[in-house]
Design an enzyme around this catalytic site. Structure first.
Site, PDB file in Angstrom:
ATOM      1  CD  GLU A  29      -1.228   0.064   3.719  1.00  0.00           C
ATOM      2  OE1 GLU A  29      -2.307  -0.539   3.590  1.00  0.00           O
ATOM      3  OE2 GLU A  29      -0.885   0.621   4.784  1.00  0.00           O
ATOM      4  CG  HIS A  61      -3.108   0.868   7.745  1.00  0.00           C
ATOM      5  ND1 HIS A  61      -2.935   0.114   6.608  1.00  0.00           N
ATOM      6  CD2 HIS A  61      -4.078   0.250   8.452  1.00  0.00           C
ATOM      7  CE1 HIS A  61      -3.760  -0.918   6.639  1.00  0.00           C
ATOM      8  NE2 HIS A  61      -4.460  -0.844   7.753  1.00  0.00           N
TER       9      HIS A  61
END
Length: 702
Positions: free
Chosen positions: A250, A293
């Site tokens: 990611e 995150h």
């Protein structure tokens, strides 16, 4: 029948506590030992891996341990400070050292709150537990930097986490983490992922294909991770049970680029390399924003997710745009590699494949980009301070150097930052001899330094040489060296993530700082109440009101494409990685829609958070259709369906159509509730079908 034995897990040796300095424990190793990299093979867990729990008698640990015991995990006991006795039929000991001596564990699962996690991890390292798994979110960054500085001095303990689902071997019936067990099945595909929810959807696809999983490693979504993508790839390469590899990355960091380098080298040196498929989430993420995150943002000098996607593809991996495609793609790749796919499938155990993973019935009612430092101002989720506030914060530490919020006036200006080198797992000096946006990124250099000691004189000299001011007037040269030392100290004392400034040399030969940008770790305050004075500087009045309100409800909301009326798709997703990928898949070909928001309800969404999420999405007048995309790993699809129905009954939906995709735990229950609700909802099991319908509805409303 395939199995893993503890024979492949190196037994712990003896780690010597070398010294104590200013209350911080430092560790040293003997000449016979080498490095932290020697612990990679400790990741090979299996049915005979002896596991202990730290925080064993706590409520969450108890529930998790019972599930793992039922699964087959060889839990031999646990630790609760100050306690002796028995729990779940296993011994409880008061210290990790005592547990190490009496229970001979190969791994420990740390189930303590974020504010206590660092101490628990240190105790496990001191006891030389071979594998340490920490699942807690919001462990302060500087706690982890201290931990990794300790890990870098030894070669006995391997760390997985933090903020990771953990590690699981379905073929060896060993779980150390909180992965949703019904999703997994024994088999022969190795998976490593940064995102928990993306990994669960990946696992589900591999399970439905019949291939199953050999070993699944959660790298975790924090800024600094104890185990990297490359570490996992090295394990999969030599693992006889692993026939194919899936990598899920990611936005944020350089782990994907390093994985690409490893893949390229692997494919050159191995005659019959194992096939590798990959996905990178956050390809359409806005620059400079944290996407759920803690580590899901591109730091200065790092490539964006779209560039990382291309880099991995160029290295030879097969790329997918959505995790539900991994199963079919991997079967094709194995076949092309000359593997007997039927034999691999037949070897895979089927015990878990049918549990809550059925294909659902569709119900339809009749009706190379890179991050540039100047873009850091857009960061909202962590504490970001700039302007005069940043100047005022730095001035007391920089008494002999002039500083202002004005942009550099001189033609020549230099870039200086103290930030994190995620690959080295250390802070670093980041320098460039120019602040020209077209070349700054290309000319940046990272100089990692030890977290405990700070930058050495050689580190500082290297930074000054790269800045190309080593021939500057003596005063500017001396001030630059002093500045680096001061900023490194400020960085550690105030628990910063990135401290950035532009430098110029005045006509009098002195140094001047311009436009400082300061980025701090919000977990330091939220988890431990440290840095309260820094946290108090946050001005929520400068932020999007909807994002601030979402945060109060445990929801991560990012408004996208502000001012663009064509951004008409509202998204509601559980899990940051899955939310990023949902926006990507809707926005990129073949769908080419445009999303109005990123919304992560959290990995454990409730019906109430779903209702609140609808309210937040509907505040945007641009929204013409809402897409609810839930993968029920830790989240119950039946509960999500109740939340959707609750929202329809209690929230003014403005006649906006809603497309719902529920997959995973209790998916059939959730689908049935949607179907029987009598509401104008469109429900799908497949992502591609659902995405096609969402974009179709959005286009029809233009």
């Amino acid at each position: 029948m395939f199995s893993r034995s503890a024979a492949s897990v190196p037994r712990a040796g003896t780690l010597r506590l070398a010294t104590k300095l200013q209350g911080k424990r430092l560790y040293s190793i003997s000449k016979a030992r080498r490095s932290y990299d020697d612990t990679i093979q400790n990741l090979k867990i299996g049915e005979h891996t002896r596991v202990i729990y730290q925080g064993f008698t706590g409520r969450v640990a108890t529930i998790n341990a019972q599930e793992s015991l039922n699964y087959g995990t060889n839990i031999v006991g646990g630790v609760t400070p100050g306690k002796d006795g028995e729990h779940l039929g296993k011994p409880v000991l008061p210290t990790v050292r005592a547990a190490k001596e009496q229970l001979k564990p190969d791994a420990t699962a740390i189930y303590v709150a974020a504010q206590h996690a660092a101490k628990a991890i240190e105790e496990a390292i001191e006891a030389e537990i071979p594998l340490i798994v920490a699942v807690a979110e919001h462990i302060p960054l500087h706690d982890i930097l201290r931990i990794t500085s300790i890990l870098n001095t030894q070669s006995k303990s391997r760390f997985v986490g933090a903020n990771a689902p953990g590690i699981i071997s379905p073929i060896g019936k060993c779980r150390i983490g909180f992965q949703p067990l019904p999703t997994f099945s024994p088999g022969h595909i190795g998976i490593v992922a940064k995102s928990g929810t993306l990994s669960y959807e990946t696992v589900a696809s591999i399970t439905r294909s019949g291939l199953g999983q050999s070993l699944c490693i959660g790298m975790g979504g924090d800024v600094v991770a104890g185990t990297s993508l490359v570490d996992a790839l090295k394990v999969f390469e030599t693992d006889p049970d692993t026939e194919g590899i899936v990598l899920v990355g990611e936005v944020g960091g350089r782990a994907e680029e390093e994985a690409a380098e490893w893949i390229r080298d692997y494919r050159k040196r191995v005659k019959q390399p194992k096939p590798i498929a990959a996905l990178v989430g956050g390809r359409t993420a806005p620059v400079g924003r944290i996407m759920g995150h803690a580590g899901a943002w591109a730091a200065p000098g790092e490539n964006l997710a779209e560039d990382k996607y291309k880099i991995i593809q160029d290295a030879g991996a097969t790329m997918v745009d959505h995790p539900e495609k991994f199963g079919g793609v991997m079967k094709t790749l194995l076949s092309q590699a000359g593997k007997d796919v039927g034999k691999i499938v037949s070897h895979a155990q089927s015990v878990n494949q049918s549990r809550s993973m059925h294909t659902m019935r569709r119900v339809r009612p009749s009706t190379q980009r890179t991050y540039h430092p100047a873009q850091a101002a857009d960061q909202r989720r962590s504490l970001h301070i700039q302007g005069q506030q940043a100047v005022d914060l730095l001035k007391p530490a920089l008494r002999d150097i002039s500083i202002s919020n004005d942009p550099p006036q001189a033609t020549d200006s230099y870039y200086l930052s103290i930030t994190v080198d995620r690959s080295a797992r250390q802070p670093c000096i980041l320098v460039s001899p120019t602040t020209d946006p077209s070349t700054t990124h290309k000319r940046m250099r990272r100089i990692p330094y030890d977290y405990q000691r700070g930058p050495t004189q050689d580190d500082i000299a290297s930074a000054i040489r790269h800045l190309q001011i080593d021939a500057a007037p003596p005063l500017a040269h001396a001030q630059t060296a002093s500045l680096i030392t001061t900023l490194a100290s400020f960085y550690k004392t105030h628990e910063a993530i990135t401290l950035t400034t532009d430098l110029t040399i005045t006509s009098s030969g002195s140094l001047h700082l311009s436009t400082p940008r300061l980025h701090f770790d919000d977990a330091a305050y939220k988890s431990t109440k440290r840095q309260a004075s820094i946290h108090a500087l946050r001005d929520t009045g400068l932020e999007e009101a909807v994002e601030v309100e979402a945060e109060r409800h445990g929801i991560v909301f990012v408004k996208l494409h502000a001012g663009d009326a064509s951004a008409s798709i509202g998204t509601l997703v559980n899990g940051a990685g899955l939310a990023m990928n949902t926006v990507d898949a809707l926005s990129l070909p073949p769908h080419e829609g445009k999303c109005a928001n990123f919304l992560d309800t959290g990995g454990k969404a409730t019906s109430e958070t779903v209702k609140k999420s609808f309210e937040l999405i509907l505040r945007d007048e641009r929204v013409k259709v809402i897409f609810v995309n839930i993968f029920g790993g830790l989240t119950d699809c039946g509960m999500i369906a109740e939340g959707v129905i609750m929202a329809f009954n209690e929230v003014d939906m403005r006649g906006i159509p809603v497309v719902v995709r529920l997959r995973g735990t209790n998916e059939e229950v959730g689908q049935r509730k949607i179907a029987e609700s009598g509401l104008e909802l469109e429900a799908f099991d497949g992502f591609q079908e659902a995405a096609t319908r969402v974009v179709e509805l959005a286009n029809a409303k233009r």
